[in-house]
Design an enzyme around this catalytic site. Structure first.
Site, PDB file in Angstrom:
ATOM      1  N   ASP A 170      13.496 -20.443  -5.787  1.00  0.00           N
ATOM      2  CA  ASP A 170      14.184 -19.385  -6.531  1.00  0.00           C
ATOM      3  C   ASP A 170      14.956 -20.017  -7.681  1.00  0.00           C
ATOM      4  OD1 ASP A 170      15.852 -17.181  -7.292  1.00  0.00           O
ATOM      5  OD2 ASP A 170      15.662 -16.364  -5.271  1.00  0.00           O
ATOM      6  N   ARG A 217      16.860 -17.911  -9.807  1.00  0.00           N
ATOM      7  CA  ARG A 217      17.773 -16.892 -10.338  1.00  0.00           C
ATOM      8  C   ARG A 217      19.211 -17.397 -10.392  1.00  0.00           C
ATOM      9  NH1 ARG A 217      16.178 -12.013  -6.484  1.00  0.00           N
ATOM     10  NH2 ARG A 217      15.876 -13.798  -5.092  1.00  0.00           N
TER      11      ARG A 217
END
Length: 428
Positions: A339, A341
């Site tokens: 990830d 983000r």
């Protein structure tokens, strides 16, 4: 510094004529740039963010306005469709609702990735605009009606009731919404990510292929307008109530998923979570509270849609089929990381809105929960997605996330359970 091109191309018919030389911005030149004192107590003390390209001596930031859309602006200028000297006429563009100022705006380290004054530049920097500075808003606030099939279905089934104030009889939710462009204060962005500002600048320069040399040559410029997507927020109810901890706040922080959010792809729960949160926000507003959906442009866990689709193929074609026990592994194989983000910057929008307490957070993400609470915002209750709203093919995602420690009010799947749920094959 000026460098003459070796063999300038002739100007295409209808195109805007360019300068006879290339103007590099690696070194300071000229006079007239206004200083920026980040987190100052007032707009006048803070100073405007000036990312203009028309009068470079006025620039006090790295990059230009509009985030990723600055590239389209360049195409418009190159094709002759847009004058590089155009200045926006801001008549009647003022916010429909005034946001702030709130104490968080001037607390060091609380807002580092957006300009809290970005919606009010026509008001707070009127003198600078009159003096010829090309200052652009980085936030716009307006009103809208939001119409979703899921909300209409909830209205028809009786889960929602029309009141003419928050929800119309035809199922339109009445909202205030704001678009926010990224504005990074590099010293504090580096602090959020636990690295030095020098390292952050160097890596940003290198990993964008040297797109912004000022990152490494202009240490005097501390504000960067990165070419990335921003955020859109949707407020259900009175925006001023967001800053009142006595008013119940229902909120969801949602990261973009074009395939599900827009086209309804069933491999994930993104659209069901988004529409469920909107329904919860409407009900919260109707109870006398306020609702908030903060939507961030971070497609495919900020890995991009191409990478996301490659991962989908790898999941569906792997030996044994698409199973929850291999959910995160396939992403790491393709992208090198689960990830990207990184929710460290996400709470800035909440701080801009003056939020200190979220009564009901519609999310199972521990990354988001941890980032919000670390920012000093209290979360009272977490609201999960009902099982009935989970598409069959998304069961793999949900089981994998729960086993990885994501929030769930129910049982956590064990190793054997993770192998039971299987997603569809590519051709079924």
């Amino acid at each position: 510094m000026e460098v003459a091109p070796k063999s300038p191309d002739p100007v295409a018919p209808g195109a805007a004529p360019g300068p006879s030389h290339i103007r590099l911005t690696s070194h300071a030149s000229g006079h007239g740039a206004l200083p920026i004192h980040w987190a100052a107590a007032s707009a006048a003390e803070r100073g405007p963010v000036v990312g203009t390209t028309s009068k470079r001596s006025h620039r006090n930031v790295i990059g230009t306005h509009s985030g990723s859309y600055s590239v389209y602006r360049a195409l418009a200028v190159a094709s002759g469709a847009l004058s590089p000297h155009h200045k926006a006429d801001l008549t009647n563009t003022s916010p429909t609702d005034v946001i702030g100022p709130y104490p968080q705006w001037s607390e060091p380290g609380r807002i580092v990735s957006m300009d809290p004054w970005g919606a009010r530049i026509a008001e707070v920097f009127a003198a600078e605009l009159a003096a010829g500075y090309d200052i652009r808003p980085t936030i716009a606030v307006t009103k809208a009606h939001v119409i979703l099939p899921e909300v209409i279905e909830a209205l028809q089934s009786g889960r929602l009731k029309a009141d003419g104030k928050f929800l119309t009889a035809n199922g339109a939710a009445m909202v205030t919404k704001a678009a926010i462009e990224p504005v990074w204060y590099l010293p504090e962005v580096a602090r959020r990510f636990g690295c030095t500002e020098a390292d952050l600048r160097r890596v940003l320069f290198e990993e964008t292929g040297g797109m912004y040399p000022e990152l490494v040559t202009r240490s005097d410029l501390e504000v960067f307008l990165p070419p990335i997507g921003g955020q859109t927020i949707y407020i259900f109810g009175n925006p001023r109530d967001l800053a009142n901890p006595a008013v119940e706040l229902t909120a969801r922080v949602h990261d973009e998923c074009n395939g599900s959010d827009v086209f309804g792809s069933d491999i994930c729960t993104c659209r069901p979570y988004l529409t469920h949160a909107i329904e919860e926000c409407i009900q919260g507003a109707q109870r006398g509270g306020v609702g908030l959906v903060a939507y961030s442009r971070k497609e495919g866990r900020a890995l991009g849609e191409v990478t996301k689709f490659l991962v989908y193929n790898a999941r569906k074609r792997q030996l044994g089929g698409d199973t929850a026990d291999q959910y995160f592994a396939r992403t790491e194989c393709v992208a090198g990381v689960q990830d990207m983000r990184f929710q460290e910057l996400m709470p800035d929008t909440l701080n801009w809105l003056g939020i200190t307490k979220i009564h009901r957070l519609v999310s199972m993400s521990n990354m988001k929960f941890d980032a919000i609470t670390k920012a000093g915002i209290e979360i009272v209750e977490r609201v999960n997605l009902p099982d009935a709203l989970i598409p069959d093919d998304a069961r793999v995602e949900m089981d994998a996330k729960m086993a990885a420690g994501y929030f769930t009010p129910g049982a956590v799947p064990d190793a054997d359970e993770l192998k039971k749920a299987k997603g569809r094959q590519l051709d079924t």
